[in-house]
Design a protein around this motif. Structure first.
Motif, PDB file in Angstrom:
ATOM      1  N   ARG A 110      -9.040  -7.751  17.864  1.00 41.56           N
ATOM      2  CA  ARG A 110      -7.815  -7.805  18.651  1.00 41.56           C
ATOM      3  C   ARG A 110      -6.819  -8.807  18.094  1.00 41.56           C
ATOM      4  O   ARG A 110      -5.630  -8.723  18.370  1.00 41.56           O
ATOM      5  CB  ARG A 110      -8.161  -8.144  20.105  1.00 41.56           C
ATOM      6  N   HIS A 126      -4.344  -8.947  12.264  1.00 41.15           N
ATOM      7  CA  HIS A 126      -3.080  -8.276  11.991  1.00 41.15           C
ATOM      8  C   HIS A 126      -2.918  -7.954  10.513  1.00 41.15           C
ATOM      9  O   HIS A 126      -1.860  -7.505  10.102  1.00 41.15           O
ATOM     10  CB  HIS A 126      -1.905  -9.149  12.445  1.00 41.15           C
ATOM     11  N   SER A 178       3.688  -8.985  15.391  1.00 40.86           N
ATOM     12  CA  SER A 178       3.158  -8.664  16.722  1.00 40.86           C
ATOM     13  C   SER A 178       4.246  -8.542  17.776  1.00 40.86           C
ATOM     14  O   SER A 178       3.973  -8.162  18.917  1.00 40.86           O
ATOM     15  CB  SER A 178       2.160  -9.745  17.158  1.00 40.86           C
ATOM     16  N   ASN A 179       5.487  -8.864  17.421  1.00 37.04           N
ATOM     17  CA  ASN A 179       6.575  -8.846  18.408  1.00 37.04           C
ATOM     18  C   ASN A 179       7.805  -8.117  17.874  1.00 37.04           C
ATOM     19  O   ASN A 179       8.941  -8.555  18.095  1.00 37.04           O
ATOM     20  CB  ASN A 179       6.940 -10.273  18.828  1.00 37.04           C
TER      21      ASN A 179
END
Length: 280
Positions: A31, A34, A65-66
């Motif tokens: 999780r 990346h 991630s954003n």
């Protein structure tokens, strides 16, 4: 004899707890991962050189991630050569050149690629061209939200992106793994329902004034029609049928008819008297 048996059992249990299988990974590691790593095969063409080079690079892509629409995002690129498949400089020295890394993107309209550039490199003729030790940031901006699919693309060496000295194209793009990149909706696109403006509503007095004006207009139209009718009656000429007067215009003709009838009857009576035979 019993004590060594107990010690052996405890020792075996410790080995089970400490020596876990090599493939076991801490819970939740996937999780937070990346980075996507893959060996990419390139076919490199050097300007002015006929012979091409086959190069293999371990490419690591770091996904943001954003990622948000209408905001610049960065995809990390880091590469290391597969031993024996390095890229070598041409016969002439390369001074002040840079490495330009690209990523191909699909899945979102108008989002096709990301581009990154390294610090300047200086390479001796015939030597291996060093890959950047730090991560190269490939930047791009998506105008829309959605889910993009990312894969490694070309790698070029040169003084600028428009004047490459060495161009390395992916040998088989379809064989590469694609990685998903979610792009969130920009906050500037959040729509709100407009608040009705009470000052724009038509006030009740407006309808009253409109009704009054309409009535006045109607009265004025009636007066115009009445005036027109009176004018037509006053201007109607008095006379015979040719002017439209009809039987009600001029002297009464029945007197003439009656007088003529009396004269005719008298004439007929005189004729009858003259034709009677005289006696003796």
């Amino acid at each position: 004899m019993r004590i060594p048996a107990v010690v052996s059992v405890v020792f075996a249990g410790c080995l089970v707890l400490v020596c876990q299988p090599a493939h076991a990974a801490p819970l939740g590691m996937e999780r937070v991962l990346h980075v996507a790593a893959e060996v990419v095969e390139y076919e490199c063409t050097t300007d002015g050189v006929t012979e091409k080079q086959d190069v293999k690079i371990n490419v690591d892509l770091t996904m943001p991630s954003n990622a948000t629409a209408e905001q610049q995002m960065s995809i990390g690129w880091h590469g290391t050569y597969v031993t024996g498949s390095e890229l070598r400089a041409p016969a002439a020295d390369l001074t002040g050149v840079k490495l330009y890394a690209y990523a191909a993107l699909t899945g979102i309209e108008d989002l096709t690629s990301a581009t990154g550039v390294s610090e300047p490199l200086s390479v001796t003729a015939g030597q291996t061209i060093p890959l950047p030790e730090t991560t190269v940031s490939m930047k791009t901006t998506s105008s829309k939200a959605g889910t993009a699919r990312v894969r490694p693309a070309a790698v070029n060496i040169g003084p600028s992106s428009t004047a490459p000295v060495i161009e390395c194209e992916v040998r088989d793009p379809a064989a590469l793994t694609t990685y998903t990149l979610p792009v969130a909706q920009s906050s500037s696109h959040t729509s709100t329902s407009p608040t009705p403006d009470s000052t724009t509503a038509s006030p009740k007095p407006t309808r009253t004034v409109t009704a009054t004006v309409t009535a006045a207009a109607a009265d004025e139209n009636d007066l115009d029609q009445e005036f027109t009718a009176r004018q037509e009656v006053d201007e109607t000429p008095v006379g015979g049928a040719a002017t439209g007067g009809g039987g009600e215009a001029g002297t009464d003709g029945r007197m003439y008819v009656l007088t003529g009838l009396v004269i005719t009857l008298a004439a007929c009576a005189g004729l009858l008297l003259r034709r009677r035979p005289r006696s003796g």
